[in-house]
Design an enzyme around this catalytic site. Structure first.
Site, PDB file in Angstrom:
ATOM      1  N   TYR A   1       0.920  -1.081  -0.412  1.00  0.00           N
ATOM      2  CA  TYR A   1      -0.030  -0.054   0.230  1.00  0.00           C
ATOM      3  C   TYR A   1       0.787   1.055   0.015  1.00  0.00           C
ATOM      4  CZ  TYR A   1       0.869   1.136   5.109  1.00  0.00           C
ATOM      5  OH  TYR A   1       1.638   0.743   6.139  1.00  0.00           O
TER       6      TYR A   1
ATOM      7  N   LYS B   1       6.404  -1.663   1.392  1.00  0.00           N
ATOM      8  CA  LYS B   1       5.594  -0.929   2.477  1.00  0.00           C
ATOM      9  C   LYS B   1       4.022  -2.305   2.479  1.00  0.00           C
ATOM     10  CE  LYS B   1       3.325   3.031   3.406  1.00  0.00           C
ATOM     11  NZ  LYS B   1       3.044   3.274   4.694  1.00  0.00           N
TER      12      LYS B   1
ATOM     13  N   GLU C   1      12.394   2.822  14.197  1.00  0.00           N
ATOM     14  CA  GLU C   1      11.464   3.396  13.564  1.00  0.00           C
ATOM     15  C   GLU C   1       9.612   3.834  14.549  1.00  0.00           C
ATOM     16  OE1 GLU C   1       9.612   2.590   9.463  1.00  0.00           O
ATOM     17  OE2 GLU C   1       9.668   0.215  10.150  1.00  0.00           O
TER      18      GLU C   1
ATOM     19  N   LEU D   1      10.721   1.511   6.742  1.00  0.00           N
ATOM     20  CA  LEU D   1      10.641   2.333   5.692  1.00  0.00           C
ATOM     21  C   LEU D   1      11.246   2.912   4.851  1.00  0.00           C
ATOM     22  CD1 LEU D   1       7.954   1.256   3.288  1.00  0.00           C
ATOM     23  CD2 LEU D   1       6.908   2.904   5.003  1.00  0.00           C
TER      24      LEU D   1
END
Ligand code: PLP
Length: 303
Positions: free
Chosen positions: A50, A165, A198, A223
């Site tokens: 996505y 992702k 993250e 990411l």
């Protein structure tokens, strides 16, 4: 009218008095009719990817880097692109137009399509499935942003390809819920060596005592955020010092400033990490400078 229908009427009429429209595999449909097949591989295997693109003043912010990252995710997953980029750009604009979206986000999802449930890839004739939805979003105001948010730290239990992702987001869902239950706005994920990878849906940053920006270098552990890249470009343009390297929870807790970035969190000050207050408990000056510069960029005035 039941509470549920009343709620859905209110949701549909929010803002414009129009219902939301989604693009689903070639057709535009009202949300209540927009659905995918029970054997969509996204539904059964989370076999898809996505993107989330910020829309500011009716304009897609950093559209090309988002579409580049989407192509990369598709390549890594060995999913065929559902369409070429030029028609995809038209679909995105049509979703914007039909939703009369001014400020908000576009959500794009591509899965390996619909096929009888079986783990290996379906035959090559199975087309990938594409869904695009739109959502309204209020842009952040500086005063609220200055208060910042708290983050908690939790173990990073995700897989070893966090650079893709994918729609397989269960560890992030659990982490974000844990943050919410702790009264925090995000959870920062911590690797076995004590470094922050993250956030569950954001990139993590600190400002050192010497005034250098630090964010983790890109690898398969995180990411590569489009907002992260944009903020680095802004820092470079403004002559700010930055380092792309891992940092530990302890370093973050004693940092001068901390913040996080994503397409829909913008540049968001972090003023508490677990039970430690960062700086004076308000957004710091580097963070606010980047917040302003990023908002200028998003509004189309900047880079
Ligand atoms: N890291 C993770 C795990 C994310 O899910 C996201 C966004 O969804 C980000 C970072 C930020 O990426 P971007 O700035 O492209 O929104």
């Amino acid at each position: 009218m039941t509470a549920r229908t009343r709620r859905s009427v209110v949701e549909q009429s929010k803002g414009t008095g129009m219902s939301r429209i989604a693009y689903v595999n070639g057709t535009y449909r009202p949300h209540r009719e927009a659905s995918v097949h029970v054997e969509d591989r996204g539904y059964q295997f989370a076999d898809g990817i996505y993107e989330v693109v910020l829309v500011c003043g009716g304009r897609l912010v950093d559209e090309e880097p988002h579409l580049d990252r989407m192509d990369r995710s598709l390549r890594e997953m060995r999913i065929e692109p559902p369409m070429a980029r030029a028609p995809l750009r038209l679909v995105l604009r049509e979703v914007l137009r039909r939703n009369r979206l001014h400020d908000g986000l576009l959500y794009l999802q591509v899965t390996r399509g619909v096929a009888r449930r079986d783990h290996p890839f379906p035959d090559a004739a199975t087309p990938p499935a594409l869904v695009v939805t739109a959502k309204r979003l209020a842009l952040p105001d500086r005063e609220t942003s200055e208060k910042g948010i708290g983050v908690i730290t939790i173990p990073d239990i995700r897989w070893e390809r966090c650079d893709i992702k994918t729609i397989a987001l269960v560890p992030s869902v659990l982490g974000k819920q844990q943050a919410r239950e702790a009264g925090a706005g995000e959870a920062w994920l911590v690797a076995d060596d004590g470094t922050v990878t993250e956030g569950t849906s954001t990139n993590a940053w600190i400002v050192t005592g010497e005034g250098a920006l630090v964010t983790r270098d890109t690898s398969q552990a995180i990411l590569a955020g489009v907002t992260r890249a944009r903020v680095l470009a802004i820092a470079r343009m403004n002559g700010l010092e930055f380092e792309e390297r891992p940092f530990t929870v302890e370093e973050a807790q004693s940092a001068r400033e901390a913040f996080l970035t994503s397409a829909t969190s913008f540049v968001k000050p972090v003023t508490r990490i677990d039970d430690r207050v960062i700086g004076n408990g308000r957004a710091g000056s580097f963070t606010l400078q980047l917040f302003d510069a990023y908002m200028d960029h998003a509004r189309g005035a900047g880079t």
